[in-house]
Design a protein around this motif. Structure first.
Motif, short mmCIF file in Angstrom:
data_model
loop_
_atom_site.label_atom_id
_atom_site.label_comp_id
_atom_site.label_asym_id
_atom_site.label_seq_id
_atom_site.Cartn_x
_atom_site.Cartn_y
_atom_site.Cartn_z
N TRP A 163 0.93 -1.15 -0.02
CA TRP A 163 -0.03 0.01 0.04
C TRP A 163 0.92 1.34 0.17
N ASP A 177 -2.92 -2.82 -7.45
CA ASP A 177 -4.32 -2.43 -8.11
C ASP A 177 -5.22 -3.32 -8.72
N HIS A 179 -5.97 -6.15 -7.29
CA HIS A 179 -6.78 -6.38 -6.23
C HIS A 179 -8.03 -5.25 -5.97
N TYR A 180 -7.59 -4.14 -5.78
CA TYR A 180 -8.33 -3.12 -5.36
C TYR A 180 -9.39 -2.63 -6.43
N ALA A 183 -12.75 -4.28 -6.48
CA ALA A 183 -13.78 -3.75 -5.21
C ALA A 183 -14.96 -2.88 -5.68
N TYR A 187 -10.81 1.07 -6.61
CA TYR A 187 -9.94 2.23 -6.14
C TYR A 187 -8.65 1.52 -6.34
N ARG A 188 -7.71 2.45 -6.12
CA ARG A 188 -6.22 1.88 -6.41
C ARG A 188 -5.48 1.99 -5.14
N ALA A 189 -4.36 1.29 -5.02
CA ALA A 189 -3.29 1.27 -3.85
C ALA A 189 -2.73 2.78 -4.03
N ALA A 202 -8.59 0.73 4.12
CA ALA A 202 -8.62 0.33 2.70
C ALA A 202 -7.70 -0.67 2.35
N VAL A 203 -6.94 -1.24 3.23
CA VAL A 203 -6.06 -2.16 2.61
C VAL A 203 -6.39 -3.58 2.99
N LYS A 204 -6.06 -4.34 1.83
CA LYS A 204 -6.41 -5.72 2.01
C LYS A 204 -6.23 -6.49 3.39
#
Length: 341
Positions: A163, A177, A179-180, A183, A187-189, A202-204
């Motif tokens: 992150w 990115d 992964h996010y 969602a 959104y992006r890292a 906001a982090v996995k």
């Protein structure tokens, strides 16, 4: 115009009675309509007056609430200024040492104000683990040890590293990115240092429970290096600094007051700290000021982050947060406890 001739007095009286009855009935009807009209006007005027009074009362209450809220916020700024003064006076007395026995760290007696009080606390942020410093392998392992101490998934450290690092490469069990972006909403890292601890949400893998359990032990400082004040950190944080520092050793320093004048003295007394020696310090530069103001029906809560220059003692305001909850500590200080103020 034609006139009716009456043949007798009786006939005239009968006609007069009929005419009078009709006239009286007409007068009564007109009077009834007028009375109803007056009642309607009075009712309408009463409704308008009642509405005006209600609106005026609401306007006055709103104005009072806004005024008290603004005044409470100004009191919060004043408490922040008082905290800055305490920190500068502490630096003026001894700029080479910060401990939990100094005035800035002692419980501060609430300030009584009209219709309320002001509560103030100063927290050393360098008694915590700086999460913006975990980009180095050593600090990443320290974060994992902290997670293990708190019985949390150590893979969260990999996700946090991805992150805040500046690349798109997935590290270990982390996420970037790809992964996010799946969602909802996508959104992006961040791929940059975090400015607030709330970024963890906001982090996995991070949950509200994880966030709340970590919050007392971590800080988000605007520096890449990790420095932990051995005089103020608790055992949980100290244990995370080195694998050879046993938990019982981590708890030992908090059993007594600590006033180590240098890191070497601390390591001599607690050899297990040697592995994390480069991450230790006996002074602090970053502080958090927590203010809670209650004034009538108004309330203001302020969390400010301050940086105190170790050389000049000058104090810089790094940020203010009016959205964080500041729990009341009123009547929470045990009797006989030394306080400031």
């Amino acid at each position: 115009m034609r006139y009716k001739r009456f043949n007798s007095d009786n006939e005239w009286q009968c006609a007069h009675s009929v005419l009078a009855g009709r006239t009286g009935e007409r007068v009564r009807r007109v009077s009834g309509v007028a009375l109803v009209s007056v009642l309607l006007v009075v009712a309408l005027a009463s409704a308008i007056a009642s509405q005006m009074i209600s609106r005026q009362a609401l306007t006055i209450a709103h104005a009072r609430h806004v005024f008290e809220g603004a005044q409470a916020r100004q009191y919060a700024f004043g408490a922040e200024a008082y905290a800055r003064q305490l920190l500068f006076e502490d630096w003026s007395r001894d700029n080479a040492l910060d401990t939990l026995l100094e005035n800035w760290s002692l419980p501060i007696q609430p300030f009584e104000i009209e219709e309320g009080r002001i509560e103030l606390a100063i927290v050393d942020l360098e008694r915590r683990l700086n999460l913006n410093a975990v980009r180095s392998p050593e600090n990443l392992q320290r974060f994992k040890r902290l997670l293990a101490q708190l019985q949390l998934d150590t893979n969260l450290a990999d996700a946090w590293l991805d992150w805040i690092d500046d690349d798109e490469t997935v590290y270990g069990y982390g996420a970037e990115d790809e992964h996010y972006l799946l969602a909802q909403p996508a959104y992006r890292a961040a791929n940059q240092p975090a400015a607030s601890a709330s970024a963890m949400l906001a982090v996995k893998g991070f949950t509200r429970d994880t966030y709340e359990r970590l919050l007392p032990y971590v800080a988000l400082l605007p520096v890449n290096e990790l420095k932990v004040n051995v005089n103020t950190a608790d055992g949980t944080v100290l244990y995370s600094l080195g694998a050879s520092f046993a938990p019982e050793e981590g708890d030992a320093p908090i059993e007594t007051a600590r006033e180590f004048t240098d890191v070497a003295e601390a390591v001599t007394q607690y050899p297990g700290l040697r592995e994390g020696m480069e991450a230790l310090t006996v002074t602090s530069a970053f502080f958090e000021v927590q203010v809670r103001v209650e004034m009538g029906e108004a309330q203001a809560e302020l969390v400010s982050t301050l940086y105190r220059d170790p050389v000049s003692g000058r104090i810089w305001l790094l940020g203010r947060d009016f959205g964080r909850r500041v729990p009341s500590t009123y009547d929470a200080v045990p009797a006989g406890t030394e306080t400031v103020g």
